[in-house]
Design an enzyme around this catalytic site. Structure first.
Site, mmCIF file in Angstrom:
data_model
loop_
_atom_site.group_PDB
_atom_site.id
_atom_site.type_symbol
_atom_site.label_atom_id
_atom_site.label_comp_id
_atom_site.label_asym_id
_atom_site.label_seq_id
_atom_site.Cartn_x
_atom_site.Cartn_y
_atom_site.Cartn_z
ATOM 1 C CE LYS A 206 28.075 36.866 47.880
ATOM 2 N NZ LYS A 206 27.015 37.852 47.777
ATOM 3 C CD GLU A 212 37.807 40.345 36.070
ATOM 4 O OE1 GLU A 212 37.296 39.337 36.608
ATOM 5 O OE2 GLU A 212 37.149 41.184 35.423
ATOM 6 N N GLY A 267 28.506 41.790 47.396
ATOM 7 C CA GLY A 267 29.914 42.137 47.130
ATOM 8 C C GLY A 267 30.240 43.575 47.505
ATOM 9 N NE ARG A 268 25.631 46.836 44.536
ATOM 10 C CZ ARG A 268 25.250 45.735 43.912
ATOM 11 N NH1 ARG A 268 26.155 44.846 43.528
ATOM 12 N NH2 ARG A 268 23.970 45.503 43.665
ATOM 13 C CD GLU A 353 28.535 45.741 40.986
ATOM 14 O OE1 GLU A 353 29.505 45.848 40.225
ATOM 15 O OE2 GLU A 353 28.570 45.060 42.019
ATOM 16 C CG HIS A 384 43.536 73.571 40.008
ATOM 17 N ND1 HIS A 384 43.913 74.844 39.654
ATOM 18 C CD2 HIS A 384 43.375 73.571 41.352
ATOM 19 C CE1 HIS A 384 44.004 75.580 40.757
ATOM 20 N NE2 HIS A 384 43.673 74.830 41.803
ATOM 21 C CE LYS A 516 31.540 39.057 37.533
ATOM 22 N NZ LYS A 516 31.143 38.531 38.830
HETATM 23 O O1 F6P Z 1 31.421 43.515 39.854
HETATM 24 C C1 F6P Z 1 30.565 42.420 39.936
HETATM 25 C C2 F6P Z 1 30.855 41.626 41.137
HETATM 26 O O2 F6P Z 1 29.994 40.539 41.132
HETATM 27 C C3 F6P Z 1 30.710 42.461 42.387
HETATM 28 O O3 F6P Z 1 29.430 42.543 42.870
HETATM 29 C C4 F6P Z 1 31.685 41.823 43.276
HETATM 30 O O4 F6P Z 1 32.025 42.705 44.292
HETATM 31 C C5 F6P Z 1 32.820 41.533 42.329
HETATM 32 O O5 F6P Z 1 32.178 41.153 41.137
HETATM 33 C C6 F6P Z 1 33.793 40.497 42.766
HETATM 34 O O6 F6P Z 1 33.196 39.258 42.984
HETATM 35 P P1 F6P Z 1 33.882 38.175 43.879
HETATM 36 O O7 F6P Z 1 34.056 38.727 45.249
HETATM 37 O O8 F6P Z 1 32.978 36.994 43.849
HETATM 38 O O9 F6P Z 1 35.220 37.839 43.275
#
Ligand code: F6P
Length: 550
Positions: A206, A212, A267-268, A353, A384, A516
């Site tokens: 987003k 990462e 995001g979620r 979240e 199990h 972060k």
């Molecule tokens: O985990 C935190 C978050 O901000 C989520 O809400 C989001 O889905 C994820 O990081 C990834 O963010 P982005 O899509 O901006 O890379």
């Protein structure tokens, strides 16, 4: 608004709880032999049986009053009408627009957002068809065989879970991969499986700034250029999904290869947007549309069904009952379908979240529990592993048993032997958790095994089960794109409902942002040569120890 735990319905629930806490579900089932009839909701092929919960009519009435007192219906209207209910980020939460299959406009700041939603869906359709048909080719003219989604959190978990769940609908000549962890092992091991000439990278972010994702995306680009030796090849092997056009451009991805989405998609909640591109490529756009249709059905159900016949609302209220009154703080998600093996981890983000918060909308610290610790595993594997604790542990874990009645795979005797065994296990668990086994029953069983009295005495307490362990069963016909869309939307609205009752903003995630922020402070310290000070002694020493030994 006064705090919800000071409301009259909360107080009434507190008094009711005092009566209910010692009542065993066994007795409720004996007393009400039509308990199942009373406490289930049938929505087309979805059957939600919530009769194995520690509730009565009174409980449900009081919980429904609580929802009313929390003004759930008003908030629901505000969600659907695009109000900026995510007030800490000044955003709407309009994921419902992404699956709006009605012809109705959805207005944001007075402007209909549906034309843009439809435009991106068309772009996804063309692109997905082109990849699947081989019209869109890799730089050397070969058909794309591997699609690597690089993203994390909401830009990974939903698409990964869905591609796994709907594997039987997937193109046989395309393999989807999901790289999320910044641990180099994730991307390195994935790249080992792929051929640069036939690999498409989807950089899904987003913000297009997530550490990462961007680190993985740059490593993927380096790998591609090392093999194809021409920057022009990026155009054939990279697409981006983002709200940040400038950053996509800077990365070197062609504007034509960018799929847009908007800040009003959390995001979620983004799997329904272009973030779902890996899904539409893998299962085809028609199936992706069915997924959206399924979610839209539940949006309508959530909007229109009375609160006491409303699946997400009922699930949410039962959750509140356990978390806030019984103080059962964890919740298990137990899908009896191998395809749904990633569903618990997907839901962890969706739920934890969203509702893992201790500050209410007024900025006050809440004096009651909010989001549960969510966990789970697909059945029967979980049986199990951790079910022992669910049966006899000191923690009571309300559990959702999720089960499609038909499998996509015909195997074993009569073609359904495996699935019958799976179903039997699922139903048996809910029964035994609810009923338990009394001391007397355990004793009788041991006696029938002709054990001597001393052994019976020793074994009886270990073979006794308190029972009264709550579960909700969610059954549906088959794991299809449509039913999966419905299932996900049920949980999304459940989470929303609980957030409203707890008076928290379910749509921000400042805790994650804080993590972060600190990672950005630690990274330069790991790189600079001199000894680190300035953090606490543990953090300083962890950094210095790592630096010395790296
Ligand atoms: O985990 C935190 C978050 O901000 C989520 O809400 C989001 O889905 C994820 O990081 C990834 O963010 P982005 O899509 O901006 O890379």
């Amino acid at each position: 608004m006064t705090s919800i735990n000071k409301s009259s319905s909360w107080k009434a629930l507190n008094s009711h709880f005092k009566k209910m806490k010692s009542i065993h579900m066994r007795d409720l089932f004996i007393k009400e032999n039509n308990r199942f009839n009373k406490y289930h909701i049938q929505y087309e092929d979805f059957l939600v049986d919530f009769s194995k919960n520690r509730i009565t009519d009174e409980t449900l009435n009081l919980l429904t009053n609580l929802a009313k007192e929390a003004k759930l219906e008003d908030w629901r209207d505000r969600l659907f009408s695009g109000d900026k209910i995510n007030f800490t980020e000044n955003r709407s939460a309009l994921h419902i627009a992404l699956r709006n299959k009605s012809q109705k406009a959805i207005l944001l700041d007075g402007k209909d957002i549906m034309p843009n939603v439809k435009k991106v869906l068309r772009q996804m359709k063309i692109f997905s068809n082109d990849i699947r048909s081989g019209k869109f080719k890799g730089y050397t003219g070969k058909k794309i065989k591997s699609v690597i989604n690089i993203g994390i959190g909401g830009s990974d978990l939903g698409p990964a879970m869905i591609c796994e769940a709907l594997k039987s609908y997937g193109a046989k000549d395309i393999t989807p991969y999901f790289v999320s962890n910044v641990d180099g092992a994730d991307i390195a091991q994935t790249l080992e499986l792929c051929d640069p000439e036939t690999t498409l990278f989807i950089v899904a972010s987003k913000t297009f700034t997530t550490q990462e994702t961007m680190t993985n995306a740059y490593s993927a680009r380096t790998w591609l250029l090392k093999h194809l030796k021409d920057r022009q090849s990026i155009k054939n092997h990279f697409v981006a999904i983002s709200t940040n056009g400038a950053a996509v451009d800077k990365f070197g991805i062609d504007k034509e290869n960018m799929f847009e989405f908007w800040d009003w998609v959390g995001g979620r909640y983004s799997l329904w947007s272009a973030i779902g591109l890996s899904i539409s490529i893998f299962i085809g756009m028609d199936n992706f549309e069915k997924l959206l249709n399924g979610a839209h059905d539940i949006d309508n159900h959530f909007k229109d069904a009375p609160l006491n016949k409303n699946i997400p609302v009922i699930l949410a209220l039962i959750g509140v009952w356990y978390i806030n009154f019984f103080k059962f703080n964890t919740h298990a998600i137990l899908p009896y379908d191998q395809g749904l093996s990633l569903f618990p981890s997907y839901l962890q983000q969706a739920d934890m979240e969203s509702n893992g918060k201790f500050i209410d909308r007024n900025g006050n610290k809440i004096k009651y529990h909010s989001g549960p610790i969510l966990w789970g595993e697909s059945g029967t594997n979980g049986q199990h592993a951790f079910y022992q604790l669910i049966h006899q542990g000191t923690e009571v874990v309300p559990s959702d048993f999720i089960m499609p009645i038909h499998s996509h795979y015909s195997i074993g005797n009569n073609g359904n032997e495996h699935h019958k065994i799976l179903i039997a296990n699922c139903i048996a668990q809910t029964q035994s958790l609810m009923m338990g086994k009394t001391n007397k029953e355990a004793r009788k069983e041991l006696k029938n095994q002709n054990l001597d009295e001393n052994m019976i005495k020793i074994l009886t307490p270990h073979k006794t089960f308190e029972g009264n362990r709550p579960s909700t069963s969610i059954l549906f016909d088959k794991l299809t794109p449509k039913s999966l869309g419905r299932l996900i939307a049920i949980y999304e609205h459940k989470i929303f409902t609980q957030g409203i009752i707890w008076n928290i903003n379910s749509f921000d995630q400042w805790g994650v942002e804080y993590g972060k922020q600190i990672a950005k402070l630690v990274l330069p310290k790991l790189i600079e040569p001199n000894e680190t000070s300035g953090f606490d002694s543990s953090t300083n020493n962890l950094i210095n120890y790592t630096k010395k030994n790296i």
